[in-house]
Design a protein around this motif. Structure first.
Motif, PDB file in Angstrom:
ATOM      1  N   CYS A  28       0.821  -1.215   0.000  1.00  0.00           N
ATOM      2  CA  CYS A  28       0.000   0.000   0.000  1.00  0.00           C
ATOM      3  C   CYS A  28       0.856   1.265   0.000  1.00  0.00           C
ATOM      4  O   CYS A  28       0.332   2.368  -0.161  1.00  0.00           O
ATOM      5  CB  CYS A  28      -0.931   0.007   1.200  1.00  0.00           C
ATOM      6  N   GLY A  29       2.159   1.118   0.218  1.00  0.00           N
ATOM      7  CA  GLY A  29       3.054   2.270   0.203  1.00  0.00           C
ATOM      8  C   GLY A  29       3.418   2.822   1.563  1.00  0.00           C
ATOM      9  O   GLY A  29       4.196   3.770   1.663  1.00  0.00           O
ATOM     10  N   GLN A  30       2.882   2.214   2.636  1.00  0.00           N
ATOM     11  CA  GLN A  30       3.128   2.759   3.965  1.00  0.00           C
ATOM     12  C   GLN A  30       4.615   2.812   4.348  1.00  0.00           C
ATOM     13  O   GLN A  30       5.068   3.832   4.889  1.00  0.00           O
ATOM     14  CB  GLN A  30       2.354   1.977   5.036  1.00  0.00           C
TER      15      GLN A  30
ATOM     16  N   LEU B 274       7.195   9.001  -3.625  1.00  0.00           N
ATOM     17  CA  LEU B 274       7.564   7.881  -4.481  1.00  0.00           C
ATOM     18  C   LEU B 274       6.534   6.751  -4.454  1.00  0.00           C
ATOM     19  O   LEU B 274       6.776   5.682  -5.019  1.00  0.00           O
ATOM     20  CB  LEU B 274       8.930   7.319  -4.051  1.00  0.00           C
ATOM     21  N   THR B 275       5.382   6.989  -3.836  1.00  0.00           N
ATOM     22  CA  THR B 275       4.381   5.927  -3.695  1.00  0.00           C
ATOM     23  C   THR B 275       3.295   5.966  -4.774  1.00  0.00           C
ATOM     24  O   THR B 275       2.311   5.237  -4.676  1.00  0.00           O
ATOM     25  CB  THR B 275       3.695   6.009  -2.316  1.00  0.00           C
ATOM     26  N   HIS B 276       3.485   6.776  -5.792  1.00  0.00           N
ATOM     27  CA  HIS B 276       2.423   6.915  -6.805  1.00  0.00           C
ATOM     28  C   HIS B 276       2.071   5.576  -7.457  1.00  0.00           C
ATOM     29  O   HIS B 276       0.899   5.277  -7.703  1.00  0.00           O
ATOM     30  CB  HIS B 276       2.836   7.923  -7.867  1.00  0.00           C
ATOM     31  N   GLY B 277       3.100   4.778  -7.766  1.00  0.00           N
ATOM     32  CA  GLY B 277       2.834   3.481  -8.389  1.00  0.00           C
ATOM     33  C   GLY B 277       2.044   2.562  -7.478  1.00  0.00           C
ATOM     34  O   GLY B 277       1.108   1.887  -7.924  1.00  0.00           O
ATOM     35  N   CYS B 278       2.405   2.547  -6.197  1.00  0.00           N
ATOM     36  CA  CYS B 278       1.660   1.747  -5.216  1.00  0.00           C
ATOM     37  C   CYS B 278       0.219   2.224  -5.120  1.00  0.00           C
ATOM     38  O   CYS B 278      -0.723   1.424  -5.068  1.00  0.00           O
ATOM     39  CB  CYS B 278       2.325   1.839  -3.838  1.00  0.00           C
ATOM     40  N   ASN B 279       0.037   3.525  -5.087  1.00  0.00           N
ATOM     41  CA  ASN B 279      -1.304   4.089  -4.958  1.00  0.00           C
ATOM     42  C   ASN B 279      -2.182   3.737  -6.156  1.00  0.00           C
ATOM     43  O   ASN B 279      -3.336   3.309  -5.996  1.00  0.00           O
ATOM     44  CB  ASN B 279      -1.220   5.608  -4.813  1.00  0.00           C
TER      45      ASN B 279
ATOM     46  N   LYS C 207      -6.453   0.452  -8.651  1.00  0.00           N
ATOM     47  CA  LYS C 207      -6.804  -0.469  -9.734  1.00  0.00           C
ATOM     48  C   LYS C 207      -7.352  -1.780  -9.190  1.00  0.00           C
ATOM     49  O   LYS C 207      -8.325  -2.338  -9.717  1.00  0.00           O
ATOM     50  CB  LYS C 207      -5.575  -0.734 -10.604  1.00  0.00           C
ATOM     51  N   ASN C 208      -6.751  -2.279  -8.115  1.00  0.00           N
ATOM     52  CA  ASN C 208      -7.133  -3.580  -7.572  1.00  0.00           C
ATOM     53  C   ASN C 208      -8.377  -3.525  -6.691  1.00  0.00           C
ATOM     54  O   ASN C 208      -9.107  -4.519  -6.608  1.00  0.00           O
ATOM     55  CB  ASN C 208      -5.975  -4.171  -6.764  1.00  0.00           C
TER      56      ASN C 208
END
Length: 244
Positions: free
Chosen positions: A42-44, A54-59, A64-65
């Motif tokens: 989740c980017g935590q 740098l968590t944009h991809g995780c977000n 999406k999921n």
């Protein structure tokens, strides 16, 4: 009601039985549960270390999921709080919907399902560790520093479990010292806090320490093993799903 099961990284890697217990518990209560199999972090951890940018991809991957479900449920208060407070994505409307629909499992059982009884049985003496994220962030229990009526959603559910004896602690809501990356940056302080937390449970003859966050319990478990203490850790979902 369609519910997506969000399984945090450390649960997936080290404590998959906690995810299984959460799934089985929800299904026992008649919930239609789906596990989005492309989910990741989740980017935590990055956000806690000062790298939220740098968590944009995780977000985006999280959105999406987990879009399109009525609720998202997880056996981790800290990860749920991170999503509630920090999830932003390219599709901000979808992110907003998710932030309002993600729940820690105890929250979900009490606030959404309004569970009044459980078929669980767990014949042991249990101490409850009330993790900071759940207590102060998600308001799962009252903070002792506030002059206000006490409550604990977790305790309420534990009292429904047949055979369980919930012990009293000297300090009911003291931090265990884990704190995510805090236990790495301030190792000595973290360990001392954890040692104190374990000692409180042991002094009151707990056979198990339970809680809403497996990350805190993982920290305490490491101390228990090193000190060879006569107590085990177990996630709240495992107790609520237990039948003996």
């Amino acid at each position: 009601m369609r519910v997506a099961l969000f399984v945090p990284c450390y649960v997936d890697q080290f404590y998959p039985h906690v995810a299984i217990a959460t799934l089985e518990l929800l299904e026992k209560l008649g919930v239609d549960v789906v596990y989005p199999d492309a989910q990741t972090c989740c980017g935590q951890p990055m956000a806690n270390s000062g790298f939220e940018h740098l968590t944009h991809g995780c977000n985006d991957n999280f959105v999406k999921n987990f879009s399109g479900y009525d609720y998202i449920v997880s056996p981790s208060g800290s990860c749920v709080l991170h999503v509630k407070d920090h999830l932003h994505a390219s599709d901000e409307n979808a992110a907003t919907h998710i932030r309002g629909k993600v729940y820690e499992v105890v929250e979900f059982l009490t606030d959404i399902l309004n569970v009044q009884s459980l078929p669980a049985r767990f014949e042991h003496k249990v101490g409850l560790h009330q993790s900071c994220h759940g207590q102060r962030g998600l308001k799962i229990s009252q903070m002792s520093e506030l002059v206000a009526p006490p409550f604990s959603k977790t305790e309420r559910l534990l009292h429904m479990v047949r055979g369980l004896e919930l012990i009293k602690l000297n300090r009911t809501d003291e931090c265990c010292g884990f704190g995510g990356t805090f236990c790495v940056a301030e190792e000595a302080v973290s360990v001392k806090m954890g040692v104190d937390r374990v000692a409180d449970h042991v002094a009151h003859n707990a056979s198990y320490i339970t809680g809403n966050d497996m990350s805190c319990l993982m920290h305490l478990e490491g101390i228990i093993r090193r000190q060879n203490r006569p107590v085990k850790v177990i996630h709240i979902a495992e107790i609520l799903n237990a039948e003996k």
